[in-house]
Design an enzyme around this catalytic site. Sequence first.
Site, PDB file in Angstrom:
ATOM      1  N   ASP A  96     -28.793 -21.323  55.574  1.00 13.97           N
ATOM      2  CA  ASP A  96     -28.312 -22.547  54.935  1.00 13.97           C
ATOM      3  C   ASP A  96     -26.818 -22.530  54.726  1.00 13.97           C
ATOM      4  O   ASP A  96     -26.175 -21.500  54.841  1.00 13.97           O
ATOM      5  CB  ASP A  96     -28.889 -22.629  53.506  1.00 13.97           C
ATOM      6  N   LYS A 118     -26.471 -28.564  55.877  1.00 14.06           N
ATOM      7  CA  LYS A 118     -25.628 -29.683  56.284  1.00 14.06           C
ATOM      8  C   LYS A 118     -24.164 -29.337  56.100  1.00 14.06           C
ATOM      9  O   LYS A 118     -23.752 -28.754  55.115  1.00 14.06           O
ATOM     10  CB  LYS A 118     -25.988 -30.958  55.524  1.00 14.06           C
ATOM     11  N   MET A 132     -26.625 -28.442  41.095  1.00 11.70           N
ATOM     12  CA  MET A 132     -26.603 -29.701  41.852  1.00 11.70           C
ATOM     13  C   MET A 132     -26.282 -30.884  40.937  1.00 11.70           C
ATOM     14  O   MET A 132     -26.851 -31.964  41.089  1.00 11.70           O
ATOM     15  CB  MET A 132     -27.969 -29.937  42.530  1.00 11.70           C
TER      16      MET A 132
HETATM   17  N1  SAH Z   1     -31.022 -20.930  45.231  1.00 10.50           N
HETATM   18  C1  SAH Z   1     -29.694 -21.187  44.752  1.00 10.50           C
HETATM   19  C2  SAH Z   1     -29.515 -22.589  44.237  1.00 10.50           C
HETATM   20  C3  SAH Z   1     -29.729 -23.641  45.288  1.00 10.50           C
HETATM   21  S1  SAH Z   1     -29.458 -25.254  44.694  1.00 10.50           S
HETATM   22  C4  SAH Z   1     -29.358 -20.146  43.668  1.00 10.50           C
HETATM   23  O1  SAH Z   1     -30.235 -19.417  43.230  1.00 10.50           O
HETATM   24  O2  SAH Z   1     -28.180 -20.044  43.306  1.00 10.50           O
HETATM   25  C5  SAH Z   1     -27.784 -25.516  45.141  1.00 10.50           C
HETATM   26  C6  SAH Z   1     -26.902 -25.573  43.924  1.00 10.50           C
HETATM   27  O3  SAH Z   1     -26.702 -24.281  43.434  1.00 10.50           O
HETATM   28  C7  SAH Z   1     -25.512 -26.124  44.159  1.00 10.50           C
HETATM   29  O4  SAH Z   1     -25.486 -27.519  44.143  1.00 10.50           O
HETATM   30  C8  SAH Z   1     -24.765 -25.552  42.997  1.00 10.50           C
HETATM   31  O5  SAH Z   1     -25.015 -26.269  41.819  1.00 10.50           O
HETATM   32  C9  SAH Z   1     -25.430 -24.203  42.843  1.00 10.50           C
HETATM   33  N2  SAH Z   1     -24.688 -23.128  43.492  1.00 10.50           N
HETATM   34  C10 SAH Z   1     -25.140 -22.266  44.413  1.00 10.50           C
HETATM   35  N3  SAH Z   1     -24.195 -21.382  44.751  1.00 10.50           N
HETATM   36  C11 SAH Z   1     -23.108 -21.697  44.018  1.00 10.50           C
HETATM   37  C12 SAH Z   1     -21.814 -21.151  43.893  1.00 10.50           C
HETATM   38  N4  SAH Z   1     -21.405 -20.089  44.604  1.00 10.50           N
HETATM   39  N5  SAH Z   1     -20.949 -21.734  43.036  1.00 10.50           N
HETATM   40  C13 SAH Z   1     -21.310 -22.790  42.301  1.00 10.50           C
HETATM   41  N6  SAH Z   1     -22.525 -23.340  42.375  1.00 10.50           N
HETATM   42  C14 SAH Z   1     -23.411 -22.808  43.216  1.00 10.50           C
END
Ligand code: SAH
Length: 500
Positions: free
Chosen positions: A35, A57, A170
């Site tokens: 992803d 995307k 998100m």
């Molecule tokens: N599985 C992921 C989350 C996926 S949803 C996890 O456990 O982190 C995607 C959202 O995660 C993004 O829109 C953002 O809000 C957050 N996110 C993921 N990585 C990030 C990062 N390095 N910095 C800030 N937000 C992050």
Amino acid sequence: MVGKVFLVGAGPGDEKLITVKGMEKIKQADVIVYDELANDRLLSYSKEACEEIYVGKKAGNHALPQEKINELLVELAKQGKNVVRLKGGDPYVFGRGGEECQVLKAAGISFEVIPGVTSAIGGLAYAGIPITHRGCASSFHVITGHLQSTDLELDFESLTKIKGTLVFLMGVENLENICTKLMHYGKAPDTPAAIIYRATTPYQKVVEARLDLLVATAKEEKIQPPSLIVIGEVVNFRSQLSFFEEQPLFGKKIVVTRSRVQASTLATKIEDLGGLAITCPILKNEPVETERLSIMINRLPVYTHIMFTSVNGVELFFKALFYGKKDTRTLGKIKITAIGNATAASLLNYGIIPDYVPEKFVGEAIMELLKDKLTANDHILLPRSENSRDFLVTELSKICRVDEFITYRTIAETERLNNLDNLVKAGEMDYVTFASSSTVDYFIDLIGTDYHAVLKGVKLISIGPITTSQLASYGLEADYEAKEHTIDGIIEALLEDQKQ
Ligand code: SAH
């Protein structure tokens, strides 16, 4: 035989935050389906033949719909492949990992889930915010801010009553809605809050504000996704617990122009200090044909002196020696000079302690050291790269006979140039480091004729006087020249500049 699927959590961004088990699966994978949020540097640890399929995307590209991803995983496993499904953070935290496993299960395909460090916790930590703290936050709640996509309307009333830390993922697009609703149900307007953009990466940016000012502050600071929204008293610890942004090279985008093997040392050091290292152009040392090298080996008895000017030169010399079924005894009484400590160390690997190592790693210093030790009866062998400069040969030839032997050529590799391209286009380069004069030529060649414009405002770091004068020959001035002409010297120069 049917393959197996591993859902691997890639961690929040910093490539080193992946688990040992996750890394092991990446190394074994036949195919990796990844992803947007998974750090794509992790792909470089995969096998040469590993297929990489991007399903996220990116600008202009639509993500593959979830059903298609599910089908793809089933299909790949049915082909007998060892599949890694690499996801940002943890696969089960808003990662739709559960749905993928349900589909695999229904298709009779075995799977494993390898948890990852979720951005909801790890991302906060890198911003200096502990998600819980004794006496301050005794619970935490990770919430999706992508409200349209969920059938469940969030119960803001309950969320408001909870004393623990709230983390919205998100949520950037819905920020206003989130803040307004929380305050509507009674969350105090002066509750500490923060937004963390691209946590755990060199692009990390944190804005802090009271809940009622968060929307305005985020707009002012032009905060974009992916970001974490944190609401709660724990945000106040940031002033004491911030460490990631305190690293000396944090956020600096540094171009490293060296050959593949050599580049990694400098790049690693830069990244350990918090900088982003872009290794470009990658220079490849291409050895000349072994038969040609055998000629050099057969002539060895005529020489009284061998002078090694690089680690590569040493490696290739011994490769040729062994290829000719000879060993180090052939060198007998031949005197040996190494141009620097690294070259001397690589000679030691072959059981040889060089007779001479100049204090400064430049041709002029070698001449200073050797001019009284050589006589007209000496005969020097100089195994070196095709692109070396002539100074040594010219000067040594004034004393005795010198035979140059070209052992390798340095050529630019085209792969990964895109990284540099993106950086140049975004005008994001902070530094370009030059660790030899040939990297100057390749870099300029790569950037093209408008290099002056591209390098405007970018600081140039040179490893030593020869590289500096090579820059000067293009009308470029080195902002720093390493005091010690080594990789550590370049790091010192970078650190020195942070003090300005
Ligand atoms: N599985 C992921 C989350 C996926 S949803 C996890 O456990 O982190 C995607 C959202 O995660 C993004 O829109 C953002 O809000 C957050 N996110 C993921 N990585 C990030 C990062 N390095 N910095 C800030 N937000 C992050």
